[in-house]
Design a protein around this motif. Sequence first.
Motif, PDB file in Angstrom:
ATOM      1  N   HIS A  48      25.153  42.596  33.108  1.00 35.85           N
ATOM      2  CA  HIS A  48      24.938  44.004  33.430  1.00 35.85           C
ATOM      3  C   HIS A  48      26.221  44.816  33.275  1.00 35.85           C
ATOM      4  O   HIS A  48      26.170  45.990  32.897  1.00 35.85           O
ATOM      5  N   LEU A  49      27.350  44.205  33.590  1.00 34.25           N
ATOM      6  CA  LEU A  49      28.627  44.918  33.563  1.00 34.25           C
ATOM      7  C   LEU A  49      29.449  44.615  32.324  1.00 34.25           C
ATOM      8  O   LEU A  49      30.600  45.037  32.234  1.00 34.25           O
ATOM      9  N   GLY A  50      28.878  43.852  31.395  1.00 31.63           N
ATOM     10  CA  GLY A  50      29.636  43.482  30.195  1.00 31.63           C
ATOM     11  C   GLY A  50      30.043  44.674  29.351  1.00 31.63           C
ATOM     12  O   GLY A  50      31.025  44.610  28.594  1.00 31.63           O
ATOM     13  N   THR A  51      29.314  45.787  29.456  1.00 35.84           N
ATOM     14  CA  THR A  51      29.663  46.989  28.699  1.00 35.84           C
ATOM     15  C   THR A  51      31.015  47.529  29.132  1.00 35.84           C
ATOM     16  O   THR A  51      31.720  48.152  28.325  1.00 35.84           O
ATOM     17  N   PHE A  52      31.403  47.294  30.369  1.00 36.41           N
ATOM     18  CA  PHE A  52      32.636  47.855  30.911  1.00 36.41           C
ATOM     19  C   PHE A  52      33.785  46.861  30.878  1.00 36.41           C
ATOM     20  O   PHE A  52      34.815  47.091  31.512  1.00 36.41           O
ATOM     21  N   LEU A  53      33.610  45.765  30.161  1.00 32.39           N
ATOM     22  CA  LEU A  53      34.675  44.789  29.928  1.00 32.39           C
ATOM     23  C   LEU A  53      35.055  44.806  28.457  1.00 32.39           C
ATOM     24  O   LEU A  53      34.190  44.919  27.587  1.00 32.39           O
ATOM     25  N   ALA A  54      36.331  44.678  28.184  1.00 31.87           N
ATOM     26  CA  ALA A  54      36.781  44.620  26.797  1.00 31.87           C
ATOM     27  C   ALA A  54      36.235  43.359  26.131  1.00 31.87           C
ATOM     28  O   ALA A  54      36.140  42.307  26.776  1.00 31.87           O
ATOM     29  N   PRO A  55      35.846  43.443  24.849  1.00 33.40           N
ATOM     30  CA  PRO A  55      35.306  42.246  24.176  1.00 33.40           C
ATOM     31  C   PRO A  55      36.287  41.075  24.148  1.00 33.40           C
ATOM     32  O   PRO A  55      35.862  39.919  24.079  1.00 33.40           O
ATOM     33  N   SER A  56      37.580  41.359  24.207  1.00 34.26           N
ATOM     34  CA  SER A  56      38.577  40.292  24.160  1.00 34.26           C
ATOM     35  C   SER A  56      38.829  39.643  25.516  1.00 34.26           C
ATOM     36  O   SER A  56      39.604  38.694  25.608  1.00 34.26           O
ATOM     37  N   CYS A  57      38.187  40.131  26.571  1.00 31.63           N
ATOM     38  CA  CYS A  57      38.409  39.567  27.911  1.00 31.63           C
ATOM     39  C   CYS A  57      37.744  38.197  28.011  1.00 31.63           C
ATOM     40  O   CYS A  57      36.525  38.068  27.811  1.00 31.63           O
ATOM     41  N   PRO A  58      38.495  37.131  28.348  1.00 38.57           N
ATOM     42  CA  PRO A  58      37.909  35.776  28.373  1.00 38.57           C
ATOM     43  C   PRO A  58      37.205  35.426  29.679  1.00 38.57           C
ATOM     44  O   PRO A  58      36.824  34.276  29.873  1.00 38.57           O
ATOM     45  N   THR A 128      42.809  38.328  34.364  1.00 36.46           N
ATOM     46  CA  THR A 128      42.578  39.064  33.116  1.00 36.46           C
ATOM     47  C   THR A 128      41.588  40.211  33.287  1.00 36.46           C
ATOM     48  O   THR A 128      41.384  40.990  32.349  1.00 36.46           O
ATOM     49  N   LEU A 129      40.959  40.315  34.464  1.00 36.29           N
ATOM     50  CA  LEU A 129      39.977  41.374  34.680  1.00 36.29           C
ATOM     51  C   LEU A 129      40.620  42.751  34.707  1.00 36.29           C
ATOM     52  O   LEU A 129      39.988  43.745  34.315  1.00 36.29           O
ATOM     53  N   ASP A 130      41.850  42.842  35.185  1.00 32.85           N
ATOM     54  CA  ASP A 130      42.499  44.149  35.306  1.00 32.85           C
ATOM     55  C   ASP A 130      42.574  44.846  33.953  1.00 32.85           C
ATOM     56  O   ASP A 130      42.116  45.989  33.792  1.00 32.85           O
ATOM     57  N   VAL A 131      43.132  44.157  32.971  1.00 30.20           N
ATOM     58  CA  VAL A 131      43.274  44.752  31.638  1.00 30.20           C
ATOM     59  C   VAL A 131      41.915  44.911  30.974  1.00 30.20           C
ATOM     60  O   VAL A 131      41.646  45.920  30.301  1.00 30.20           O
TER      61      VAL A 131
END
Length: 351
Positions: A48-58, A128-131
Amino acid sequence: MAPVLPLVLPLQPRIRLAQGLWLLSWLLALAGGLTLLCSGHLLVQLRHLGTFLAPSCPFTVLPQAALAAGVMALGTGLGGAGASRASLDAARYPPWRAILSPLLVAGTAIGGGLLVLALGLALGLPGTLDVGLEEGLKTALAHYKDTEVPGHCHAKRLMDELQLKHHCCGRHGYKDWFGVQWVSSRYLDPSDQDVVDRIQSNVEGLYLTDGVPFSCCNPHSPRPCLQSRLADPYAHPLFDPRQPNLNLWAQGCHAVLLGHLQSLASTLGSMLAVTFLLQALVLLGLRYLQTALEGLGGVIDGEGETQGYLFPGGLKDMLKTAWLQGRAAHRPAPEQAPPEEAPPKEDIPEA
């Protein structure tokens, strides 16, 4: 060669070991099931929240690894419960004698490896969530106006749902909306001089306002929501931007989502740690029970004492034997030398 960590097990300690293993195995199965629930919940939240995470976030790798570790822990717990229960009955134990060794190997190598991997990810990846959230929310705000652009037509709805559900506004506050164009171009009148002046005053050609979307409004506020001209001190005489009692959500979505996801990751990490401890105890007890019953022919109430151990020989001797066997396997076989030919006989002249 002496066994590694031998333990003498008389009759009563053998029975108590089997009974304790049965209880620990069910606790391991319960912990594995809870790990599955925690990782599944985190996976659903990330979808649900993947839209607000950068694609490069592991960070998305964590629930997937925890899901696999939970499945293995659940299987190990159920298998350990069945084996420890069957060990109390000499008639039911023989089928488990062939299953115990693969169960121990799979639980130690695959299950233990997955638990260590997932636990390491739970400790390292939340940082890594911050960035990732910073970049993802910045992109989401920039595409808020693109309601007719393929691939971004749902950005407005998702951002509104995020702000309404999590009671947040912007990335770090409501002023973040002042720096992006959030009004769709379809609602702008190109003949309006105010619209033209705002677009021309921006180097990127954006229509910037000192307002916020409706989803930033707190519905529990006792007064009507003020959405526009928030930076103008004369537009709203009763509105003081220096006071904290605004009718807009005070927190930014970055801090809210960061705390929410890190809390879920912390809960999952705690479950993984408990599961790892229980799985280590179950596998250790199963190994001692297996080796002890092998000395009695699979009968737990056999007469006399027996010895349980981890390995049948010393670790140094086992490694040395494996090394020698490996060298012997890779050593080429000596070629057979061809038979030597007899030297030619010299003809002796007759006298």
